[in-house]
Scaffold this active site. Structure first.
Site, mmCIF file in Angstrom:
data_model
loop_
_atom_site.group_PDB
_atom_site.id
_atom_site.type_symbol
_atom_site.label_atom_id
_atom_site.label_comp_id
_atom_site.label_asym_id
_atom_site.label_seq_id
_atom_site.Cartn_x
_atom_site.Cartn_y
_atom_site.Cartn_z
ATOM 1 N N ARG A 137 0.823 -1.219 0.000
ATOM 2 C CA ARG A 137 0.000 0.000 0.000
ATOM 3 C C ARG A 137 0.853 1.264 0.000
ATOM 4 O O ARG A 137 0.436 2.288 -0.556
ATOM 5 C CB ARG A 137 -0.932 0.009 1.208
ATOM 6 C CG ARG A 137 -2.193 -0.816 0.975
ATOM 7 C CD ARG A 137 -3.077 -0.768 2.181
ATOM 8 N NE ARG A 137 -4.423 -1.252 1.871
ATOM 9 C CZ ARG A 137 -5.375 -1.391 2.772
ATOM 10 N NH1 ARG A 137 -5.139 -1.088 4.034
ATOM 11 N NH2 ARG A 137 -6.567 -1.812 2.423
ATOM 12 N N GLY A 142 -7.895 -9.028 0.927
ATOM 13 C CA GLY A 142 -6.594 -9.337 1.523
ATOM 14 C C GLY A 142 -6.082 -10.748 1.304
ATOM 15 O O GLY A 142 -4.935 -10.944 0.896
ATOM 16 N N LYS A 169 -17.185 -17.118 4.976
ATOM 17 C CA LYS A 169 -18.600 -16.791 5.193
ATOM 18 C C LYS A 169 -19.268 -16.269 3.941
ATOM 19 O O LYS A 169 -18.815 -15.306 3.338
ATOM 20 C CB LYS A 169 -18.721 -15.730 6.282
ATOM 21 C CG LYS A 169 -18.511 -16.287 7.667
ATOM 22 C CD LYS A 169 -19.077 -15.331 8.692
ATOM 23 C CE LYS A 169 -18.051 -14.979 9.737
ATOM 24 N NZ LYS A 169 -17.758 -13.593 9.899
ATOM 25 N N GLY A 203 -12.549 -3.988 2.057
ATOM 26 C CA GLY A 203 -13.943 -3.576 2.198
ATOM 27 C C GLY A 203 -14.364 -2.579 1.126
ATOM 28 O O GLY A 203 -15.473 -2.646 0.590
HETATM 29 C C1 3PG Z 1 -8.528 -1.549 5.279
HETATM 30 O O1 3PG Z 1 -7.454 -2.028 5.629
HETATM 31 O O2 3PG Z 1 -9.488 -2.252 4.882
HETATM 32 C C2 3PG Z 1 -8.677 -0.071 5.248
HETATM 33 O O3 3PG Z 1 -7.465 0.550 5.533
HETATM 34 C C3 3PG Z 1 -9.773 0.387 6.164
HETATM 35 O O4 3PG Z 1 -9.486 0.066 7.487
HETATM 36 P P1 3PG Z 1 -10.696 -0.049 8.541
HETATM 37 O O5 3PG Z 1 -11.478 -1.282 8.143
HETATM 38 O O6 3PG Z 1 -10.054 -0.186 9.889
HETATM 39 O O7 3PG Z 1 -11.528 1.189 8.399
#
Ligand code: 3PG
Ligand code: MG
Length: 350
Positions: free
Chosen positions: A38, A307, A179, A330
């Site tokens: 990142r 991820g 899930k 997300g």
């Molecule tokens: C992530 O790693 O998905 C983003 O950086 C957002 O992080 P968060 O889910 O803690 O808001």
């Protein structure tokens, strides 16, 4: 898809102080950056601003989910700041402290937004991975400063946006993970557009019992069954619908790998999210790695998001043969679900 937000390329930054929101939320190990993907993905925007004569580039990000005071030591920006300094040595670049050390950040507190904007002329949001969060650093500041989208944010929107548009076919979606509820929104939105939806991982069990989708899916035909949830458990390959009592399917079997692999290799567009099994354990990694290799071999447009699948692609050593690897977890899922991302919506359209 909605219009793209206006690009940093169109901003006049010469002699200006620029606040950049990047997603530098990287995994740490023993106080060091364990994976700098990142950070490296955030460099093109920073370099562009420097090349265009920005007087100062203030980069901000959250790191982890700090709650207690002890977390402040654990999630201090220091290791991230050090890594940024190794990659861009320019005195004009500074990395601010973890935005989530301020309790206002996650509440999109205008007071904290004002603090961030203080002394800055321009705001660039490049934090695609955080674009689904309406926080002070992703949304609040965009109301206080002229706001632009960074290079990475736009690349993510273009590449992921392709999956929502008129794609080249066959269009294959591969989904996995534990899930089904985590993936329902995305699959519901993308699945109907795809020619084939391949499902593996633990969620395949749930879908086999009751398909929650309005389209047909392709399920595994065989699995690597384990006598216990253990890296060294006794294993045997069984039919997917004939697991011995008490045994667990921890990977897709060889027949399924060949079948899924062939469908992926023949595709012109592929989106993959979620592993086929417990690939953290080498004896159950082959199914997930085979998906990664098939995407690499596919000469169509291939996208990996989330991820675990991103890690699998890296471990399989084929990351450079994937068309687009999303830096968002997300955020990529919400975008593909068809939701508006607040961090994107806060930037004026191009
Ligand atoms: C992530 O790693 O998905 C983003 O950086 C957002 O992080 P968060 O889910 O803690 O808001
Ligand atoms: Mg390829």
């Amino acid at each position: 898809m909605a219009a793209l937000p206006r690009s940093v390329e169109t901003a006049d930054v010469d002699g200006r102080v620029v606040l950049v929101r990047s997603d530098l939320n990287v995994p740490l190990e023993d106080g060091r950056v364990a994976d700098d993907t990142r950070i490296r993905a955030s460099l093109p925007t920073i370099r562009l601003l420097l090349e265009r004569g920005a007087r100062e580039v203030r980069v901000c990000s959250h790191l982890g989910r700090p709650k207690t005071d002890e977390d402040k030591a654990r999630y201090a920006m220091t290791p991230v700041r050090d890594r940024v300094a190794e990659l861009v040595s320019d005195v004009r670049v500074t990395v601010l402290e973890n935005t989530r050390f301020n309790a206002g950040e996650t509440k999109n507190d205008p007071e904290f937004a004002r603090e961030l904007a203080e002394g800055c002329d321009v705001y660039v949001n490049d934090a695609f991975g955080s674009a689904h969060r309406a926080h002070s650093s992703t949304v609040g500041v965009a109301r206080l400063l002229p706001a632009y989208a960074g290079v990475l944010l736009l690349d993510e929107l273009r590449n992921l946006g392709t999956l929502l548009g008129d794609v080249e076919r066959p269009y294959v979606i591969v989904s996995g993970g534990a899930k089904v509820e985590d993936k329902v929104g995305v699959l519901q939105n993308l699945g109907g557009r795809a020619d084939e939806v391949l499902i593996g991982g633990k969620m395949a069990e749930e879908v086999r019992q009751e398909n929650p989708f309005s389209f047909d899916v392709v399920l595994p035909t065989d699995v690597v069954a384990a006598a216990a949830f253990d890296a060294d458990a006794e294993t045997r390959v069984t039919r997917f619908d004939d697991l011995p009592n008490g045994w667990l399917g921890l990977d897709v079997g060889p027949e399924t790998r060949t079948d899924f692999g062939a469908r992926i290799r023949a595709a012109k567009t592929v989106f993959w999210n979620g592993p086929m099994g417990v690939f953290e354990w080498p004896r159950f990694a082959e199914g997930t790695y085979e998906i990664a290799r098939a995407l690499a071999d596919c000469d169509g447009f291939t996208v990996v998001g989330g991820g675990d699948s991103v890690r699998a692609v890296q471990e399989a050593g084929i990351a450079d043969r994937i068309s687009w690897i999303s830096t968002g977890g997300g955020a990529s899922l919400e975008l593909l679900e068809g939701k508006e991302l607040p961090g994107v919506a806060a930037i004026p359209a191009a």
